[in-house]
Design a protein around this motif. Structure first.
Motif, PDB file in Angstrom:
ATOM      1  N   VAL A 165       0.580   4.098  -3.047  1.00  0.00           N
ATOM      2  CA  VAL A 165       0.244   5.495  -2.782  1.00  0.00           C
ATOM      3  C   VAL A 165       1.401   6.419  -3.159  1.00  0.00           C
ATOM      4  O   VAL A 165       1.201   7.451  -3.822  1.00  0.00           O
ATOM      5  CB  VAL A 165      -0.133   5.684  -1.297  1.00  0.00           C
ATOM      6  CG1 VAL A 165      -0.367   7.164  -0.995  1.00  0.00           C
ATOM      7  CG2 VAL A 165      -1.376   4.878  -0.959  1.00  0.00           C
ATOM      8  N   CYS A 179      -7.474   7.822  -3.102  1.00  0.00           N
ATOM      9  CA  CYS A 179      -6.737   6.766  -3.809  1.00  0.00           C
ATOM     10  C   CYS A 179      -7.185   6.674  -5.262  1.00  0.00           C
ATOM     11  O   CYS A 179      -6.373   6.465  -6.164  1.00  0.00           O
ATOM     12  CB  CYS A 179      -6.942   5.432  -3.093  1.00  0.00           C
ATOM     13  SG  CYS A 179      -5.971   4.066  -3.784  1.00  0.00           S
ATOM     14  N   ALA A 192      -7.861   0.410  -4.159  1.00  0.00           N
ATOM     15  CA  ALA A 192      -6.855  -0.188  -5.044  1.00  0.00           C
ATOM     16  C   ALA A 192      -7.350  -1.517  -5.603  1.00  0.00           C
ATOM     17  O   ALA A 192      -7.112  -1.842  -6.771  1.00  0.00           O
ATOM     18  CB  ALA A 192      -5.548  -0.382  -4.288  1.00  0.00           C
ATOM     19  N   PHE A 224      -7.768   2.857   1.257  1.00  0.00           N
ATOM     20  CA  PHE A 224      -6.820   2.663   0.160  1.00  0.00           C
ATOM     21  C   PHE A 224      -6.843   1.236  -0.364  1.00  0.00           C
ATOM     22  O   PHE A 224      -6.774   0.996  -1.573  1.00  0.00           O
ATOM     23  CB  PHE A 224      -5.404   3.014   0.625  1.00  0.00           C
ATOM     24  CG  PHE A 224      -5.091   4.488   0.514  1.00  0.00           C
ATOM     25  CD1 PHE A 224      -5.946   5.360  -0.141  1.00  0.00           C
ATOM     26  CD2 PHE A 224      -3.940   5.011   1.070  1.00  0.00           C
ATOM     27  CE1 PHE A 224      -5.666   6.714  -0.243  1.00  0.00           C
ATOM     28  CE2 PHE A 224      -3.641   6.359   0.975  1.00  0.00           C
ATOM     29  CZ  PHE A 224      -4.508   7.213   0.320  1.00  0.00           C
ATOM     30  N   ALA A 267       1.709   6.523  -6.999  1.00  0.00           N
ATOM     31  CA  ALA A 267       0.633   7.303  -7.618  1.00  0.00           C
ATOM     32  C   ALA A 267       0.882   8.794  -7.444  1.00  0.00           C
ATOM     33  O   ALA A 267       0.677   9.590  -8.374  1.00  0.00           O
ATOM     34  CB  ALA A 267      -0.712   6.909  -7.011  1.00  0.00           C
ATOM     35  N   ALA A 268       1.327   9.190  -6.252  1.00  0.00           N
ATOM     36  CA  ALA A 268       1.643  10.599  -6.011  1.00  0.00           C
ATOM     37  C   ALA A 268       2.821  11.042  -6.881  1.00  0.00           C
ATOM     38  O   ALA A 268       2.823  12.159  -7.427  1.00  0.00           O
ATOM     39  CB  ALA A 268       1.957  10.815  -4.534  1.00  0.00           C
ATOM     40  N   LEU A 270       0.821  -1.205   0.000  1.00  0.00           N
ATOM     41  CA  LEU A 270       0.000   0.000   0.000  1.00  0.00           C
ATOM     42  C   LEU A 270       0.858   1.260   0.000  1.00  0.00           C
ATOM     43  O   LEU A 270       0.528   2.249  -0.663  1.00  0.00           O
ATOM     44  CB  LEU A 270      -0.935  -0.001   1.212  1.00  0.00           C
ATOM     45  CG  LEU A 270      -2.065  -1.028   1.192  1.00  0.00           C
ATOM     46  CD1 LEU A 270      -2.905  -0.914   2.458  1.00  0.00           C
ATOM     47  CD2 LEU A 270      -2.940  -0.848  -0.029  1.00  0.00           C
ATOM     48  N   TRP A 287     -10.664   8.368   2.010  1.00  0.00           N
ATOM     49  CA  TRP A 287      -9.368   7.863   1.552  1.00  0.00           C
ATOM     50  C   TRP A 287      -9.525   6.993   0.318  1.00  0.00           C
ATOM     51  O   TRP A 287      -8.614   6.909  -0.515  1.00  0.00           O
ATOM     52  CB  TRP A 287      -8.674   7.118   2.683  1.00  0.00           C
ATOM     53  CG  TRP A 287      -8.406   8.016   3.847  1.00  0.00           C
ATOM     54  CD1 TRP A 287      -8.987   7.977   5.075  1.00  0.00           C
ATOM     55  CD2 TRP A 287      -7.504   9.136   3.862  1.00  0.00           C
ATOM     56  NE1 TRP A 287      -8.513   8.990   5.864  1.00  0.00           N
ATOM     57  CE2 TRP A 287      -7.590   9.722   5.148  1.00  0.00           C
ATOM     58  CE3 TRP A 287      -6.641   9.697   2.925  1.00  0.00           C
ATOM     59  CZ2 TRP A 287      -6.841  10.835   5.509  1.00  0.00           C
ATOM     60  CZ3 TRP A 287      -5.890  10.808   3.282  1.00  0.00           C
ATOM     61  CH2 TRP A 287      -5.996  11.361   4.568  1.00  0.00           C
ATOM     62  N   LEU A 328      -5.631   9.684  -7.273  1.00  0.00           N
ATOM     63  CA  LEU A 328      -4.203   9.469  -7.508  1.00  0.00           C
ATOM     64  C   LEU A 328      -3.980   8.322  -8.492  1.00  0.00           C
ATOM     65  O   LEU A 328      -3.073   8.372  -9.331  1.00  0.00           O
ATOM     66  CB  LEU A 328      -3.490   9.172  -6.186  1.00  0.00           C
ATOM     67  CG  LEU A 328      -3.370  10.329  -5.184  1.00  0.00           C
ATOM     68  CD1 LEU A 328      -2.760   9.830  -3.883  1.00  0.00           C
ATOM     69  CD2 LEU A 328      -2.545  11.467  -5.755  1.00  0.00           C
ATOM     70  N   GLY A 329      -4.821   7.311  -8.384  1.00  0.00           N
ATOM     71  CA  GLY A 329      -4.676   6.136  -9.254  1.00  0.00           C
ATOM     72  C   GLY A 329      -4.879   6.445 -10.718  1.00  0.00           C
ATOM     73  O   GLY A 329      -4.418   5.690 -11.589  1.00  0.00           O
TER      74      GLY A 329
END
Length: 532
Positions: A61, A162, A339, A335, A64-65, A57, A158, A165-166
């Motif tokens: 994260v 996620c 995901a 998350f 992705a960021a 995880l 969250w 960002l994904g």
């Protein structure tokens, strides 16, 4: 096809017979007992922790960021272009004559460029529909219910973060999927992380690392196709079917699984073109119908929407009313389920997108970034709002201490899709029938898409012959039955492990090859400018 169906029936008949003969001892329970140790093993291996947080995880994260920043927030900047690409606004740049100015914008020598617009098997919309059908599944119905049961309303926040960002990760991996695909002499496309790992890393001088990571990804993807893309789906479909008919027979799950296996088997024999033709009809229909029902419930309780969002934000940063007991716990639940639902970072969607007809790989990367938005930001959030609004009536306590996501409503236990079904039933007459149909459609569409992902990985490992195809499809149909018979706890743990295992080899490829994506993005954007 007749030979394939005969093989499928021959393979499943012993299971049906055994299920009937062991009715008194519980065949479903026997399958679950046999499968549980497998699930526990993979869960322990894949979800190793650093500081109490599963490393996979952290990897998802942070990556992705990173991609969001490196590409300048593509999830926001290129959202409009992504929609325009799907609706065909830029299709003309794929049909310029070979050697024209637009085709040479990436610096290739004119008149020597291969006309890649003729390569591929499906349109942008079909590729998106196939990939969305692989992500928009029971993770949106059962998975969201699991999020809220375990992590409370705050986990929804969250989950949305996620998903946003994904979008960037999905853009990178699907661009690479098209860039490094193989096209055989018959025009059949073979693509996905197996190919951009092996071919892309070889270009960078890491041929051995590319081969190893490609093989690992293929193995994990096959596991993912059996787990999250198959068993988890049939598991939830079986739960709602049994609940609808109040079917408590100890072999009921097995029999439902056999019926689903036959249905899926008939569809998947046709390959990506058959799958795409089915998903482009089923996915928009079921997604729109499901969203309309969610909007009806939300609209009917409009005065509670602001209260629901207030609770989501409050509990995201101060999780006082839930069972996981900490901010980190809520964040992880959100998350993890997001995901699992949108699969950004797992690389699976790039297999479907690689089959698109285009000569600009970044065009499909832009199309792909819509998936996490549709799947997580829109559909998952709507499901979450419905459940939260429903529970303003105080029907169940947030936070299941057992970790199984089970809640008690009016003295009865509910899990996964059953929670969502109960929420729908509060506001829509006969919604149990509707939601059963929706869950089954979500399940079938996800299974047929994931069968393609798994088969592509199987072909990478064992060759492209018909016998290898048949073996994989029979194994796939077997896991439909296993998922229907086993418990939700063991199935979802195994499914999580297999989906998240794919992240490790895939991320190696993304970090090595994202400069290639930058080049292809410039190429596509320049082509759009020149075509105006």
């Amino acid at each position: 096809m007749k030979k394939y169906l005969l093989s499928l029936f021959s393979f499943l008949i012993p299971i049906i017979t055994f299920a009937q003969e062991t009715e008194d001892v519980g065949f479903d329970q026997k399958i679950d007992q046999a499968f549980q140790p497998v699930s526990d093993f993979f869960t322990q291996v894949i979800f190793f922790e650093i500081g109490g947080i599963p490393f996979v995880l952290i990897l998802l994260v942070v990556s992705a960021a990173f991609f969001t920043l490196v590409f300048g927030f593509p999830n926001i900047r290129f959202f409009g272009k992504a929609i325009n690409t799907v609706r065909g606004k830029y299709d003309e740049i794929d049909h310029h004559e070979v050697g024209d100015t637009a085709a040479a914008v990436d610096g290739d020598i004119r008149d020597t460029i291969r006309d890649e617009s003729k390569e591929g098997e499906v349109s942008h919309f079909q590729a998106l529909a196939t990939a969305v059908s692989g992500t928009v599944g029971n993770g949106n119905i059962a998975g969201v219910a699991l999020v809220i049961a375990l992590g409370g309303p705050g986990a929804t926040f969250w989950m949305i973060v996620c998903g946003l960002l994904g979008m960037s990760t999905k853009f990178v991996e699907c661009t690479l999927g098209v860039q490094y695909r193989d096209v055989d002499e018959n025009g059949t496309v073979y693509g996905g992380p197996m190919y951009y790992l092996s071919k892309g890393l070889k270009e960078k001088g890491f041929a051995m690392l590319g081969k190893i990571t490609a093989v690992l990804f293929a193995i994990f993807c096959i596991g993912g196709s059996f787990g999250g893309g198959n068993a988890a789906q049939s598991n939830q479909a079986t739960i709602v079917i049994k609940e609808l008919f109040d079917w408590e027979s100890t072999g009921a799950g097995t029999l439902v699984g056999v019926v689903l296996a036959i249905l899926v088997g008939i569809i998947i024999i046709g390959g990506i073109k058959r799958i795409a033709s089915v998903t482009e009809k089923i996915v928009p229909f079921m997604a729109v119908l499901y969203v309309v029902c969610c909007l009806y419930i939300i609209g009917s309780n409009f005065s509670l929407v602001d209260d629901a969002f207030s609770l989501i934000f409050a509990e995201a940063f101060k999780p006082t009313a839930i069972g996981v007991g900490s901010l980190i716990g809520v964040l992880l639940v959100g998350f993890q389920r997001a995901a699992f639902s949108n699969e950004a970072g797992a690389g699976s969607a790039s297999i479907a997108h690689s089959a698109v007809r285009t000569k600009y790989s970044a065009s499909e990367g832009l199309v792909a970034l819509l998936e996490p938005f549709i799947d997580t930001v829109v559909i998952c959030t709507m499901t979450a709002l419905v459940i939260i609004i429903f529970n303003f009536g105080g029907f169940f306590e947030y936070g299941d201490a057992t970790g199984a996501g089970v809640v008690i409503i009016d003295g009865a236990t509910y899990e996964g899709a059953g929670i969502t079904s109960k929420a729908f039933a509060e506001y829509i007459p006969y919604s149990k029938i509707f939601l059963t149909i929706a869950v089954v459609l979500f399940a079938v569409s996800t299974m047929i898409s994931w069968s393609y992902y798994g088969l592509q990985s199987w072909k990478y490992l064992f060759g492209r012959g018909k016998r290898a195809d048949l073996i994989y499809k029979l194994l796939f149909c077997t896991f439909v039955v296993i998922g229907a018979a086993a418990s939700m706890d063991s199935i979802w743990a195994f499914s999580d492990a297999m989906i998240f295992a794919m992240v490790f080899p895939n991320m190696i490829g993304l970090y090595f090859l994202f400069p290639v994506v930058k080049k292809q993005l410039r190429r596509y954007l320049d082509a759009i400018k020149l075509a105006r």
